[in-house]
Design a protein around this motif. Structure first.
Motif, PDB file in Angstrom:
ATOM      1  N   LEU A  71       0.817  -1.216   0.000  1.00  0.00           N
ATOM      2  CA  LEU A  71       0.000   0.000   0.000  1.00  0.00           C
ATOM      3  C   LEU A  71       0.849   1.262   0.000  1.00  0.00           C
ATOM      4  O   LEU A  71       0.397   2.315  -0.465  1.00  0.00           O
ATOM      5  N   VAL A  72       2.065   1.186   0.528  1.00  0.00           N
ATOM      6  CA  VAL A  72       2.933   2.370   0.560  1.00  0.00           C
ATOM      7  C   VAL A  72       4.038   2.284  -0.490  1.00  0.00           C
ATOM      8  O   VAL A  72       4.994   3.059  -0.473  1.00  0.00           O
ATOM      9  N   GLY A  73       3.921   1.307  -1.411  1.00  0.00           N
ATOM     10  CA  GLY A  73       4.870   1.213  -2.515  1.00  0.00           C
ATOM     11  C   GLY A  73       6.192   0.567  -2.177  1.00  0.00           C
ATOM     12  O   GLY A  73       7.165   0.688  -2.936  1.00  0.00           O
ATOM     13  N   TYR A  74       6.245  -0.143  -1.039  1.00  0.00           N
ATOM     14  CA  TYR A  74       7.513  -0.747  -0.620  1.00  0.00           C
ATOM     15  C   TYR A  74       7.515  -2.234  -0.967  1.00  0.00           C
ATOM     16  O   TYR A  74       6.545  -2.950  -0.689  1.00  0.00           O
ATOM     17  N   THR A  75       8.596  -2.711  -1.582  1.00  0.00           N
ATOM     18  CA  THR A  75       8.748  -4.119  -1.921  1.00  0.00           C
ATOM     19  C   THR A  75       9.783  -4.750  -0.993  1.00  0.00           C
ATOM     20  O   THR A  75      10.979  -4.465  -1.115  1.00  0.00           O
TER      21      THR A  75
END
Length: 276
Positions: A71-75
């Motif tokens: 959801l916050v764009g972190y992989t």
């Protein structure tokens, strides 16, 4: 607390005129109150757990953290295959195919080349420096299961070196959506709830769209040595006259821990790909 809920239910029922003369400790009503108290306590605990898993700060399950990180764009970081730098001499050919296997004598793990390599000529034939990567099999994993516009990559994979193709055309990993056009040949890599990863493509607005039925494939390593594969320096392959280890295997690592995801995901979101 079960006893507290039961006591509250009993006190409430005692206030009703219909139950004035009931024995709340020995009658069948006591069993019904136990059931109501158990049901209330169970769903109270379940709701509390459900609420905790909805926030990065309080989530305990890795699945939840993977989903929240998306959801916050972190992989979150995947497993990383150990690699080693070798110097090789081949007296018969200067071409080394992809997936050439080098056996690790100390650890017992396979190490392979990722891409075809061309050696330079030398007095003994052909020689050069190469990099080999630890892998659980004798070749990279090729995943062609393209379904509903996505390919699912298992959590055991090393996605740091993943390569994605549509037919013979290679796509690159998208880093910033703001620089993409409708013709950008990119793929997106995201974590999913199961702890695995998902490869998807553009929608025709941000990145080129890849239609269903296309010949999509993803190639990646599936390391099994992890930390145990680090430090390998004894490599063998009967094809080569000499194999000299320039740098023993290093860099093998497990996937990112839950606590690391909890710490890094908000920081990544705050940075927003900025230098500050």
């Amino acid at each position: 607390d079960f006893e507290q809920v039961k006591s509250s239910l009993t006190s409430f029922i005692k206030t009703k005129d219909e139950f004035t003369d009931y024995d709340f400790t020995g009658s069948a009503l006591s069993t019904l109150i136990d059931l109501l108290a158990y049901n209330t306590a169970f769903f109270s605990t379940y709701t509390n757990f459900l609420a905790n898993e909805s926030f990065i700060d309080s989530a305990q399950k890795r699945d939840s953290l993977m989903s929240l990180a998306r959801l916050v764009g972190y992989t979150p970081k995947s497993r990383i295959a150990a690699r080693a730098e070798l110097s090789v001499v081949n007296g018969t050919t200067g071409s080394i195919p992809a997936n050439t296997v080098f056996d690790g004598g100390d650890t017992g793990y396979n190490f392979i080349t990722l891409d075809p390599i061309t050696l330079g000529t030398s007095g003994d034939g052909w020689a050069g420096d190469i990099t080999v990567y630890q892998n659980s099999s004798k070749s990279k994993t090729t995943n062609t299961t393209y379904f509903n516009g996505k390919i699912t990559i298992p959590e055991q994979a090393d996605v740091s070196n993943i390569r994605v193709f549509d037919g013979d055309e290679e796509y690159t990993k998208a880093e910033r959506i703001s620089v993409l056009t409708a013709s950008s040949k990119v793929f997106f890599l995201d974590p999913i709830y199961s702890g695995a990863y998902e490869v998807s493509f553009g929608d025709g607005l941000y990145g080129a769209e890849v239609v269903s039925g296309s010949s999509v494939r993803a190639e990646y390593l599936t390391p099994n040595g992890i930390n145990n594969a680090n430090g390998e320096s004894n490599f063998t392959n009967s094809t080569f006259q000499t194999i000299t280890t320039k740098t023993a295997s290093y860099g093998g690592a497990e996937r990112e821990t839950t606590e690391s995801i909890r710490r890094n995901a908000p920081s990544y979101f705050q940075a927003q790909n900025r230098a500050v």
